[in-house]
Design a protein around this motif. Structure first.
Motif, short mmCIF file in Angstrom:
data_model
loop_
_atom_site.label_atom_id
_atom_site.label_comp_id
_atom_site.label_asym_id
_atom_site.label_seq_id
_atom_site.Cartn_x
_atom_site.Cartn_y
_atom_site.Cartn_z
N GLU A 22 39.99 40.18 43.22
CA GLU A 22 40.98 39.29 42.65
C GLU A 22 42.00 38.91 43.71
O GLU A 22 42.22 39.63 44.68
CB GLU A 22 41.67 39.93 41.46
CG GLU A 22 42.28 41.27 41.72
CD GLU A 22 41.31 42.40 41.40
OE1 GLU A 22 41.80 43.53 41.22
OE2 GLU A 22 40.10 42.17 41.37
N LEU A 82 36.29 38.77 32.53
CA LEU A 82 36.59 37.55 33.28
C LEU A 82 36.89 36.44 32.29
O LEU A 82 36.29 36.37 31.21
CB LEU A 82 35.40 37.15 34.15
CG LEU A 82 34.93 38.16 35.19
CD1 LEU A 82 33.77 37.58 35.99
CD2 LEU A 82 36.07 38.56 36.12
N LYS A 96 40.74 37.51 36.07
CA LYS A 96 40.26 38.84 35.73
C LYS A 96 41.38 39.58 35.03
O LYS A 96 42.55 39.50 35.43
CB LYS A 96 39.82 39.60 36.98
CG LYS A 96 39.16 40.94 36.68
CD LYS A 96 38.60 41.57 37.95
CE LYS A 96 37.86 42.86 37.63
NZ LYS A 96 37.28 43.47 38.87
N ARG A 115 40.87 35.15 40.36
CA ARG A 115 39.66 35.58 41.04
C ARG A 115 39.08 34.39 41.80
O ARG A 115 38.92 33.31 41.23
CB ARG A 115 38.64 36.08 40.02
CG ARG A 115 37.47 36.85 40.59
CD ARG A 115 36.74 37.52 39.45
NE ARG A 115 35.68 38.39 39.90
CZ ARG A 115 34.40 38.05 39.97
NH1 ARG A 115 34.05 36.82 39.61
NH2 ARG A 115 33.48 38.90 40.35
#
Length: 242
Positions: A22, A82, A96, A115
């Motif tokens: 991330e 996600l 995320k 992310r």
């Protein structure tokens, strides 16, 4: 690729990676009513809902069902997920986060972080899981369609689930209808075949290079479906052609 390759655009791959960390960048502009898709880190779609609450200070997002949507799949507290969506400029984003609350009606995710998106995944893919049909280019009247499921679609191609077996490099036509929008037809080539379940196959279906007008119309439709916009239907919308 077969003889059709010269007509095709960029590669279309519906598999997922989970090897990206991330980012510490700023979160995208999130607002109530925005439609987002929640997935496992392995890429399994859990739900598609709309934002009903967002606290930017503690990076907490609340999703509830879309109009007409069925109940959510519940997840364990603390599970990593996600979240996919795109903004008004059609820029895709992936977040995320950690599940804070999960019921059949509500999903709340906290600790949101950006992310990175793999370079070959820049095309936004709309998860649909709706009806579609495959047929051969010689079947001009669609008299012998193969009913299938449209798993997801982007401006580059689609993921299709079917009980019919096809080979890679096979050229077919795909008929899809997204919500109340006019049906669309695409010529394309099967570039990947996976036996998803016994007797069920998933195909990576690569579209022929779209004309600029077709690309614009598809992009607009994907965006409108994602954010829940509704457009008045016209009599000509039932023709099934661009």
């Amino acid at each position: 690729m077969g003889f059709f390759s010269h007509l095709l655009g960029r590669d279309y791959d519906y598999e997922y990676e989970d090897d990206l960390e991330e980012d510490s960048g700023a979160l995208p502009d999130l607002h109530n009513g925005m439609s987002l898709t929640v997935e496992t880190p392995e890429g399994q779609v859990l739900l598609t809902g709309r934002i009903t609450g967002y606290a930017g200070g503690d990076s907490t997002l609340t999703l509830e069902r879309l109009p007409g949507g069925l109940s959510f799949k519940t997840q364990e507290m603390g599970a990593s997920v996600l979240i996919r969506g795109f903004d008004e400029q059609m820029n895709q984003f992936i977040l995320k986060g950690t599940v804070q609350e999960s019921t059949r009606l509500v999903c709340r995710v906290k600790d949101l972080k950006v992310r990175p998106i793999p370079e070959h995944r820049q095309n936004f893919r709309l998860h649909v899981n709706g009806p579609a049909a495959l047929y051969y280019p010689t079947d001009e009247t669609r008299s012998n369609p193969e009913e299938c499921v449209l798993v997801d679609i982007s401006t580059g191609g689609a993921c299709i689930e079917s009980e019919f077996l096809h080979a890679e490099d096979e050229v077919l036509k795909l008929w899809v209808k997204l919500r109340d929008y006019a049906p669309m037809e695409f010529t394309g080539e099967i570039i990947r075949v996976v036996e998803y379940q016994p007797g069920k196959f998933r195909y990576g279906f690569l579209f022929a290079q779209l004309k600029e007008s077709e690309l614009t119309e598809l992009t607009r439709t994907l965006y409108n479906v994602q954010v829940g916009n509704v457009v008045p239907r016209r009599r000509s919308d039932d023709t099934g052609h661009w």
